[in-house]
Design an enzyme around this catalytic site. Structure first.
Site, PDB file in Angstrom:
ATOM      1  N   ARG A 170       0.815  -1.216   0.000  1.00  0.00           N
ATOM      2  CA  ARG A 170       0.000   0.000   0.000  1.00  0.00           C
ATOM      3  C   ARG A 170       0.851   1.269   0.000  1.00  0.00           C
ATOM      4  O   ARG A 170       0.311   2.374  -0.101  1.00  0.00           O
ATOM      5  CB  ARG A 170      -0.926  -0.006   1.213  1.00  0.00           C
ATOM      6  N   LYS A 200      -1.718  10.113   3.667  1.00  0.00           N
ATOM      7  CA  LYS A 200      -1.664   9.398   4.941  1.00  0.00           C
ATOM      8  C   LYS A 200      -0.382   8.559   5.004  1.00  0.00           C
ATOM      9  O   LYS A 200       0.216   8.280   3.967  1.00  0.00           O
ATOM     10  CB  LYS A 200      -2.906   8.527   5.125  1.00  0.00           C
ATOM     11  N   HIS A 201       0.093   8.222   6.211  1.00  0.00           N
ATOM     12  CA  HIS A 201      -0.494   8.465   7.533  1.00  0.00           C
ATOM     13  C   HIS A 201       0.437   9.432   8.260  1.00  0.00           C
ATOM     14  O   HIS A 201       1.510   9.036   8.701  1.00  0.00           O
ATOM     15  CB  HIS A 201      -0.592   7.174   8.327  1.00  0.00           C
ATOM     16  N   HIS A 213      -3.640  -1.337  13.988  1.00  0.00           N
ATOM     17  CA  HIS A 213      -4.967  -1.940  14.133  1.00  0.00           C
ATOM     18  C   HIS A 213      -5.048  -2.713  15.439  1.00  0.00           C
ATOM     19  O   HIS A 213      -6.128  -2.930  15.977  1.00  0.00           O
ATOM     20  CB  HIS A 213      -5.268  -2.891  12.972  1.00  0.00           C
ATOM     21  N   ASP A 285      -7.011   8.697  11.614  1.00  0.00           N
ATOM     22  CA  ASP A 285      -7.174   7.297  11.236  1.00  0.00           C
ATOM     23  C   ASP A 285      -8.326   6.738  12.077  1.00  0.00           C
ATOM     24  O   ASP A 285      -8.779   7.381  13.035  1.00  0.00           O
ATOM     25  CB  ASP A 285      -5.874   6.532  11.488  1.00  0.00           C
TER      26      ASP A 285
END
Length: 523
Positions: A170, A200-201, A213, A285
């Site tokens: 990503r 981002k980020h 996460h 986020d």
């Protein structure tokens, strides 16, 4: 009147009209509706594909942003988005923004459909800013047809942590300067295509060995690396006019940020608004990620984020939680924890963003075209093979057998067959026994060994895979190694022809454009 003068006058009239619309909307909203404008919620859907009761109630309360649907066809999403737009219009509320992670196209969030684009790491392999811009513009135009307005991309984190567990494919995976160039190109492309882009980020997540996460990432970053490595891409994005910046759940104690950057006034007000002179929308986020949710409840996280200077608290909660979050925000507003003037400034930014997209003139969803997008297909682009990395000239001169027990292996086999190659598929684990068995069954075929580690494994897939490939080559059999990876093919160390393909992200989402790129590379 000359044409240029007419265009200039029309542009001024359009700007004046949009400015008047922003002012009227801001003046008509109640304080609670203004607070609702600053929240992101998950959409609820009925069995017949319509917004559920809780979602309709949140929209009626002035909800500012819905996150993308999942597991829905393109045409189904478009019909849903039309109802969302009509619900707000009936109440004279600002159009609800529909946001999503569209890092490889609309299929990334919906689950399938639309054009499948390469991941940013593929663009990094190409090192082609024009390709980056064209991809993003094509993705933006398609997303707008379906009713998306805001993409939470591109990732412009500079990857310096080899065992990064979440970014992988990503991110562009190149140095700070090239990341900045490619990121700015995608920002311009998305926004020329009709989306709000997101850098981002912030302030950089590429040096984190922790998946936020699951938990807060505390990074030992020093000021020199911060300024030289991680800030330049964000400076380029701001210079490119990026509509929004997403702030990460990382702590940087060496820089005076002891808690999450997403909840830090230093990061939002001093670094972004002050040092970078950024005037666009600041969004956190997801506040439901473990980095925040393990210690802070949804409502308290929303209050903390807005109090720290974010324009949008990405609470990403179900719609039925929105009333409780709004209660907490209203209490914080009247208690002075949140500032009335800052509330108006944030809502005005969001209204200007809508006007920039022309949403005050209608939703622009094309239901007929969306039905044609239900069957997904790879991006049709010359030179797609440049979005993978190859080593030692991999090719398939004759019949081949694809071996692997992943979706990537199956899709590579299907794509090779569709391109006229004589290909068989063996859905077996890629180990020495399996490859030797397949080689004995097909003595005249090239073996295409496909393995699919996820980003935490870095694509360097242990010594076991390399050893397996080496063993088969030692028997004199032709083998091409295909590895889901963010590293250059030379770093796979498989001792022969190889393709490093950034095809599958940490969530298991496969880019069919990357599959098509592998097939081009194997011609």
């Amino acid at each position: 009147m000359r044409s240029s003068e007419s265009q200039g006058l029309n542009g001024k009239l359009a700007e004046s009209a949009s400015r008047g619309w922003v002012d009227r909307q801001l003046g008509a909203l109640t304080p609670r509706q203004k607070l609702a404008q600053r929240l992101v919620a998950l959409p609820g859907i009925t069995n017949d594909g319509r917004p559920d009761q809780a979602t309709r109630a949140a929209l009626a309360a002035g909800l500012g942003v819905l996150h993308g649907l999942t597991g829905v066809s393109v045409s189904g999403a478009a019909r849903y988005h039309v109802e969302v737009a009509e619900t707000g219009a009936e109440r004279a509320l600002p159009p609800t923004l529909v946001a999503a992670n569209l890092e490889s196209g609309i299929g990334y969030t919906l689950g399938d459909g639309g054009t499948h684009f390469p991941y940013p790491r593929g663009i990094g392999h190409s090192d082609d800013a024009d390709l980056a811009r064209r991809l993003a513009e094509d993705a933006g135009r398609e997303a707008r047809l379906v009713g998306f307005h805001w993409t939470f991309s591109p990732c412009i984190d500079v990857l310096t942590e080899r065992d990064d567990p979440i970014l992988g494919v990503r991110a562009f995976g190149v140095d700070p300067r090239r990341t900045g160039v490619l990121g700015a190109a995608q920002v311009r492309g998305y926004q020329d295509g009709g989306l709000l882009a997101t850098a981002k980020h912030f302030p950089g997540h590429g040096d984190s060995p922790t998946d936020t996460h699951a938990a807060l990432a505390t990074l030992p970053r020093r000021p020199e690396a911060h300024e030289r490595v991680h800030m330049p891409p964000f400076e380029e994005a701001v210079a490119a006019g990026v509509a929004s910046v997403m702030v990460a759940h990382v702590a940087l104690p060496g820089l005076g940020v002891d808690g999450p950057a997403s909840l830090s006034p230093v990061v939002n007000r001093t670094w972004l608004r002050g040092e970078l002179a950024y005037e666009g929308v600041i969004v956190t986020d997801s506040l439901r990620m473990g980095a925040i949710a393990r210690s802070v409840g949804t409502a308290d996280a929303a209050v903390a984020a807005l109090a720290a200077g974010a324009d949008v608290a990405n609470v990403k909660c179900s719609a039925d939680e929105i009333p409780a979050v709004l209660d907490a925000l209203e209490e914080a507003l009247w208690a002075g924890v949140l500032d009335h003037e800052e509330l108006d400034r944030s809502v005005e930014r969001l209204l200007r963003a809508r006007a920039r997209l022309g949403l005050h003139r209608g939703h622009g969803i094309d239901l007929e075209r969306c039905a044609e997008l239900d069957a997904g297909e790879p991006w049709r682009q010359e030179g797609l093979a440049r979005t993978v990395s190859t080593w030692s000239r991999p090719h398939l001169p004759g019949p081949a057998v694809v071996v692997g027990d992943s979706s990537l292996a199956r899709l590579v086999a299907e794509r090779l067959s569709s391109r006229g190659k004589q290909v068989l598929y063996e859905p077996a684990p890629v180990d020495t026994g399996s490859l030797s068995s397949v080689a004995r069954k097909h003595p005249d075929a090239t073996i295409v060994a496909v393995t699919c580690p996820l980003p935490a494994e870095g694509g360097r897939d242990s010594a076991a895979f390399a050893c397996t490939v080496h063993s088969l080559r030692a028997e004199g059999r032709p083998v091409v190694a295909v590895v889901n990876s963010a590293v250059p093919a030379a770093e796979l160390r498989v001792g022969g022809p190889a393709v490093s393909v950034p095809a599958v992200d940490a969530f298991g989402v496969v880019s069919r454009a990357s599959v098509a790129a592998v097939v081009e590379a194997l011609r």
